[in-house]
Design a protein around this motif. Structure first.
Motif, PDB file in Angstrom:
ATOM      1  N   ALA A  39      -6.029  -2.361  10.978  1.00  0.00           N
ATOM      2  CA  ALA A  39      -6.680  -1.930   9.735  1.00  0.00           C
ATOM      3  C   ALA A  39      -7.749  -2.927   9.288  1.00  0.00           C
ATOM      4  O   ALA A  39      -8.846  -2.533   8.884  1.00  0.00           O
ATOM      5  CB  ALA A  39      -5.629  -1.752   8.642  1.00  0.00           C
ATOM      6  N   LEU A  40      -7.443  -4.229   9.399  1.00  0.00           N
ATOM      7  CA  LEU A  40      -8.405  -5.256   8.975  1.00  0.00           C
ATOM      8  C   LEU A  40      -9.638  -5.249   9.871  1.00  0.00           C
ATOM      9  O   LEU A  40     -10.774  -5.304   9.388  1.00  0.00           O
ATOM     10  CB  LEU A  40      -7.729  -6.631   9.001  1.00  0.00           C
ATOM     11  CG  LEU A  40      -6.788  -6.916   7.820  1.00  0.00           C
ATOM     12  CD1 LEU A  40      -5.902  -8.114   8.119  1.00  0.00           C
ATOM     13  CD2 LEU A  40      -7.586  -7.155   6.550  1.00  0.00           C
TER      14      LEU A  40
ATOM     15  N   LYS B  36      -9.646  -2.740  -0.916  1.00  0.00           N
ATOM     16  CA  LYS B  36      -8.256  -2.937  -0.495  1.00  0.00           C
ATOM     17  C   LYS B  36      -8.124  -4.043   0.557  1.00  0.00           C
ATOM     18  O   LYS B  36      -7.033  -4.339   1.033  1.00  0.00           O
ATOM     19  CB  LYS B  36      -7.702  -1.635   0.107  1.00  0.00           C
ATOM     20  CG  LYS B  36      -7.818  -0.419  -0.796  1.00  0.00           C
ATOM     21  CD  LYS B  36      -6.834  -0.479  -1.944  1.00  0.00           C
ATOM     22  CE  LYS B  36      -6.853   0.797  -2.774  1.00  0.00           C
ATOM     23  NZ  LYS B  36      -5.973   0.715  -3.931  1.00  0.00           N
TER      24      LYS B  36
ATOM     25  N   ASN C   7       2.606  -4.303  -3.133  1.00  0.00           N
ATOM     26  CA  ASN C   7       1.529  -4.097  -2.159  1.00  0.00           C
ATOM     27  C   ASN C   7       1.693  -2.745  -1.469  1.00  0.00           C
ATOM     28  O   ASN C   7       2.780  -2.398  -1.018  1.00  0.00           O
ATOM     29  CB  ASN C   7       1.569  -5.222  -1.120  1.00  0.00           C
ATOM     30  CG  ASN C   7       0.303  -5.270  -0.294  1.00  0.00           C
ATOM     31  OD1 ASN C   7      -0.087  -4.295   0.315  1.00  0.00           O
ATOM     32  ND2 ASN C   7      -0.340  -6.431  -0.281  1.00  0.00           N
TER      33      ASN C   7
ATOM     34  N   LEU D 216      -1.580  -3.942  10.564  1.00  0.00           N
ATOM     35  CA  LEU D 216      -2.482  -4.639   9.639  1.00  0.00           C
ATOM     36  C   LEU D 216      -3.692  -5.212  10.372  1.00  0.00           C
ATOM     37  O   LEU D 216      -4.809  -5.171   9.858  1.00  0.00           O
ATOM     38  CB  LEU D 216      -1.713  -5.762   8.931  1.00  0.00           C
ATOM     39  CG  LEU D 216      -0.781  -5.291   7.819  1.00  0.00           C
ATOM     40  CD1 LEU D 216       0.278  -6.335   7.514  1.00  0.00           C
ATOM     41  CD2 LEU D 216      -1.585  -4.969   6.558  1.00  0.00           C
TER      42      LEU D 216
ATOM     43  N   GLU E  70      -5.851  -6.891  -0.285  1.00  0.00           N
ATOM     44  CA  GLU E  70      -4.451  -6.462  -0.279  1.00  0.00           C
ATOM     45  C   GLU E  70      -3.901  -6.471   1.148  1.00  0.00           C
ATOM     46  O   GLU E  70      -2.762  -6.896   1.394  1.00  0.00           O
ATOM     47  CB  GLU E  70      -4.366  -5.047  -0.874  1.00  0.00           C
ATOM     48  CG  GLU E  70      -2.993  -4.688  -1.368  1.00  0.00           C
ATOM     49  CD  GLU E  70      -2.987  -3.368  -2.145  1.00  0.00           C
ATOM     50  OE1 GLU E  70      -1.899  -2.823  -2.310  1.00  0.00           O
ATOM     51  OE2 GLU E  70      -4.072  -2.903  -2.557  1.00  0.00           O
ATOM     52  N   LEU E  71      -4.737  -6.030   2.092  1.00  0.00           N
ATOM     53  CA  LEU E  71      -4.327  -6.041   3.503  1.00  0.00           C
ATOM     54  C   LEU E  71      -4.189  -7.472   4.017  1.00  0.00           C
ATOM     55  O   LEU E  71      -3.264  -7.789   4.784  1.00  0.00           O
ATOM     56  CB  LEU E  71      -5.341  -5.274   4.353  1.00  0.00           C
ATOM     57  CG  LEU E  71      -5.459  -3.771   4.094  1.00  0.00           C
ATOM     58  CD1 LEU E  71      -6.572  -3.163   4.927  1.00  0.00           C
ATOM     59  CD2 LEU E  71      -4.141  -3.064   4.404  1.00  0.00           C
ATOM     60  N   GLU E  72      -5.126  -8.331   3.606  1.00  0.00           N
ATOM     61  CA  GLU E  72      -5.063  -9.732   4.063  1.00  0.00           C
ATOM     62  C   GLU E  72      -3.797 -10.426   3.553  1.00  0.00           C
ATOM     63  O   GLU E  72      -3.169 -11.208   4.258  1.00  0.00           O
ATOM     64  CB  GLU E  72      -6.316 -10.473   3.590  1.00  0.00           C
ATOM     65  CG  GLU E  72      -7.586 -10.046   4.317  1.00  0.00           C
ATOM     66  CD  GLU E  72      -8.847 -10.658   3.726  1.00  0.00           C
ATOM     67  OE1 GLU E  72      -9.888 -10.596   4.395  1.00  0.00           O
ATOM     68  OE2 GLU E  72      -8.793 -11.174   2.594  1.00  0.00           O
TER      69      GLU E  72
ATOM     70  N   TRP F 198       0.139  -1.745   1.327  1.00  0.00           N
ATOM     71  CA  TRP F 198      -0.552  -1.900   2.603  1.00  0.00           C
ATOM     72  C   TRP F 198      -0.233  -0.789   3.595  1.00  0.00           C
ATOM     73  O   TRP F 198      -1.103  -0.348   4.353  1.00  0.00           O
ATOM     74  CB  TRP F 198      -0.176  -3.261   3.218  1.00  0.00           C
ATOM     75  CG  TRP F 198       1.257  -3.352   3.639  1.00  0.00           C
ATOM     76  CD1 TRP F 198       2.300  -3.746   2.887  1.00  0.00           C
ATOM     77  CD2 TRP F 198       1.782  -2.994   4.916  1.00  0.00           C
ATOM     78  NE1 TRP F 198       3.456  -3.687   3.597  1.00  0.00           N
ATOM     79  CE2 TRP F 198       3.165  -3.223   4.854  1.00  0.00           C
ATOM     80  CE3 TRP F 198       1.234  -2.520   6.097  1.00  0.00           C
ATOM     81  CZ2 TRP F 198       4.009  -2.983   5.937  1.00  0.00           C
ATOM     82  CZ3 TRP F 198       2.061  -2.276   7.172  1.00  0.00           C
ATOM     83  CH2 TRP F 198       3.432  -2.500   7.090  1.00  0.00           C
TER      84      TRP F 198
ATOM     85  N   CYS G 255      -2.955   1.451   5.509  1.00  0.00           N
ATOM     86  CA  CYS G 255      -3.073   1.439   6.978  1.00  0.00           C
ATOM     87  C   CYS G 255      -3.013   2.860   7.520  1.00  0.00           C
ATOM     88  O   CYS G 255      -3.779   3.217   8.430  1.00  0.00           O
ATOM     89  CB  CYS G 255      -1.955   0.600   7.591  1.00  0.00           C
ATOM     90  SG  CYS G 255      -2.174  -1.150   7.369  1.00  0.00           S
TER      91      CYS G 255
END
Length: 650
Positions: free
Chosen positions: A73-74, A264, A109, A70, A267-269, A111, A115
């Motif tokens: 990805a962020l 998205k 979710n 994550l 959603e990742l956060e 995620w 990712c």
């Protein structure tokens, strides 16, 4: 308005109930764990010796891997997401979601899929970048041989001719061409390119002189070109350029696809905060000890929250627990975490105390007194009512937008600083310097900064004396509270007598009282300041050194003259700026004056506000804290929910 009272708790529960308990404590956000495993290593507590160290949850590795995916990805996605900027972004709070809401969101979710897709796109993007870099490098190398207007493969097609293609140092260019012409009768040498240090040559020699030509080139450090291409350089450059264009197009499409994932991001956060909470809970076990079935937890909590903590534990594990609260022992005082609690006014200044150092648990919280003097000193240094009004309006606007408590404290500090600046500006009659005088208006004032410099100087020193006396008073309070009455007499009241006596003598008030107080104070200092020295010589030396300390107090009091200096600087610079703006001839000034006025006064406000912030803090940290304050307290850092991207509410 003080340091919050803490106590120590010991909590026992079944190992099987630990996960539920930790989740409840993390939501409670009111306990700070003590590292029992470290305490066990110290071997100071017999009860801990028989226990074994608790370990992180078996799923912790999985949680950390998810968190790592994550985080990647962020970070990757944020590079392609339009970032908010300006005041709006500065004033924007984190999105809020309840803990139950977060758990519900995580049920749907996606995620993991996001990712994976982002990782795949990052990999493609990386490959394209590498390929583009490779082609760019080849083009850069081929550009050096661009004048060679034949395919490279033709060099291998000659039967009775030897071709040489390569580089050598530019310094040998003239010598080589001369010798080549003299020694090689059936050959040709061409300089294809010349750079700052090297030349790029192509030579064709009949096979009968090939060895001689090769020896000649070697003597000058010839380096043969090695290329695996067959086409002409210009053709290759054109081909590579075409491929780069194709890569750029492919990259553009790929980047647009990545940007499509911006929706998205939240959603990742959410997923990040969810797994970060799990990791934090897992790592909390590193503080605990256990038997085969029982986990032992120990920590600090706020004394007034004991019943809340008990209810939280009971709600999580029912009756399957043992909870005990203990008072703080003398040898534990320096380990007690510090949490400050102050009223609406003083709490805004807690950050200034924290920036220096939090008080120890045995000390006094200096925030309430610091806040009063900081309020006075900041305004006295900036001292322009117009600037203060801008600060007040800007702070009120910011506070209306920001809901986060900690950030609101910072804006509240500037609100109070602005109010103080308005008050002192009105006292000095300064409204954007002497702006009103250009319109024939004379604002009322209590002190004229131009003609009353001596008055302001005396006022500044008077504030300094009061500030220092308050600091000494706090020291006396701490000593008396600790039962050290004589120390309070020797180290505080002797200084009161000395300084008051000296001031009375200087101003010529009180007749002989000043002289007697000064003598009593100096004699007291001489007899007491060396009292802790083990030898007579040390006691005498300490006494004289204590008397010499009066020069330090003199320097401290004079240091408050900066209240005068910075206040005058702000006003005089503002006056000078108004004069500069007024010097432009009409009609130009009607256009330029408003722009220049705003720009120049904004600059003056920012620079002098920064100076006031720093120097007002300096007077607190050096002159005031130096009289009584030790600091070194450790901030209370409760076991709490993650809030790196999202604010999770209870």
């Amino acid at each position: 308005m003080a340091i919050v009272k803490m106590n120590k708790f010991t909590l026992l529960t079944f190992e099987s109930q630990k996960a539920k308990l930790l989740e409840a404590l993390q939501n409670f956000e009111g306990v700070q764990f003590i590292d029992l495993q470290e305490e066990q290593l110290k071997g100071e507590t017999d009860e801990l010796k028989e226990l074994i160290s608790d370990e992180v949850d078996s799923k912790c590795t999985e949680y950390e891997e998810n968190l790592s995916k994550l985080r990647f990805a962020l970070n990757f996605l944020q590079g392609y997401t339009p970032q908010k900027s300006g005041i709006k972004a500065f004033l924007e709070d984190k999105k809020q979601v309840s803990y139950e809401g977060l758990n519900d969101i995580m049920k749907e979710n996606t995620w993991n899929g996001i990712c994976d897709e982002l990782k795949e796109k990052e990999s493609k993007l990386s490959k394209l970048n590498n390929l583009k870099t490779k082609y760019e490098t080849e083009i850069k190398n081929l550009e050096l041989w661009k004048k060679f207007d034949a395919p490279f493969k033709s060099l291998k097609e000659f039967n009775r001719v030897k071709c040489f293609m390569g580089t050598l140092a530019k310094q040998y260019e003239l010598e080589l061409t001369t010798k080549f012409q003299e020694e090689i009768k059936c050959g040709n040498l061409e300089i294809l390119n010349s750079q700052s240090q090297d030349i790029y040559i192509f030579s064709m020699v009949h096979e009968s002189e090939a060895i001689k030509a090769e020896e000649l080139l070697k003597n000058y450090g010839f380096s043969n070109l090695s290329l695996n291409y067959e086409e002409e350089p210009s053709t290759l450059i054109e081909n590579f350029s075409s491929k780069i264009k194709s890569i750029n197009s492919e990259e553009k499409i790929l980047i647009e696809e990545i940007k499509g994932f911006s929706c998205k991001l939240e959603e990742l956060e959410m997923a990040f905060e969810y797994f970060n909470n799990l990791v934090i809970r897992s790592h909390a076990s590193k503080n605990f000890l256990r038997t085969e079935k029982i986990t032992t937890i120990c920590g600090w909590n706020v004394l007034n929250n004991n019943s809340k903590l008990q209810k939280t534990v009971e709600k999580a594990v029912g009756k399957d627990y043992f909870l005990e609260f203990n008072g703080i022992e003398e040898n534990e005082i320096e380990n007690v975490p510090i949490k400050l609690t102050n009223g609406g006014f003083s709490s805004a200044f807690e950050g200034l105390v924290e920036m220096y150092s939090l008080p120890q648990y045995s000390e006094v919280d200096p925030t309430p007194i610091l806040s009063v003097f900081y309020f006075i000193f900041f305004g006295m240094m900036l001292s322009d009512a117009g600037y203060g009004l801008i600060m007040v309006l800007a702070s009120i606007f910011a506070m209306s937008k920001v809901k986060d408590k900690e950030r609101r404290k910072s804006f509240k500090l500037f609100l109070f600083a602005g109010i103080s600046t308005m008050i002192w500006g009105a006292i000095y009659g300064g409204w954007f310097g002497d702006l009103f005088s250009y319109f024939g208006i004379t604002p009322p004032k209590l002190i004229d900064p131009t003609g009353g410099i001596t008055q302001i100087f005396i006022l500044s020193l008077a504030f300094g004396v009061i500030h220092i006396f308050v600091g000494l008073g706090i020291k006396a309070y701490i000593l008396i509270r600790a039962g050290k009455f004589l120390d309070a007499l020797y180290d505080v009241f002797t200084w009161y007598a000395t300084i008051i006596g000296a001031i009375l003598m200087i101003v010529g008030v009180g007749g002989s009282l000043g002289k007697y107080l000064l003598i009593i104070g100096l004699v007291g200092l001489l007899l007491t300041q060396g009292r802790t020295a083990p030898t007579l010589a040390g006691k005498i030396g300490g006494g004289f050194y204590g008397v010499y300390g009066i020069t330090g107090y003199l320097g401290d009091i004079v240091s408050y003259s900066r209240l005068l200096a910075l206040g005058l600087a702000t006003g005089f610079i503002a006056n000078a700026l108004n004069l500069m703006v007024s010097l432009f001839p009409a009609p130009i000034k009607y256009v330029l004056a408003p722009i220049l006025f705003v720009g120049l006064h904004t600059f003056n406000l920012v620079i002098n506000a920064l100076g006031s912030y720093v120097h007002a803090a300096r007077l607190q940290y050096l002159e005031f804290f130096g009289k009584f304050y030790e600091g070194g307290g450790k901030k209370f850092t409760p076991f709490k929910l993650s809030e790196e991207y999202i604010k999770i509410t209870k």
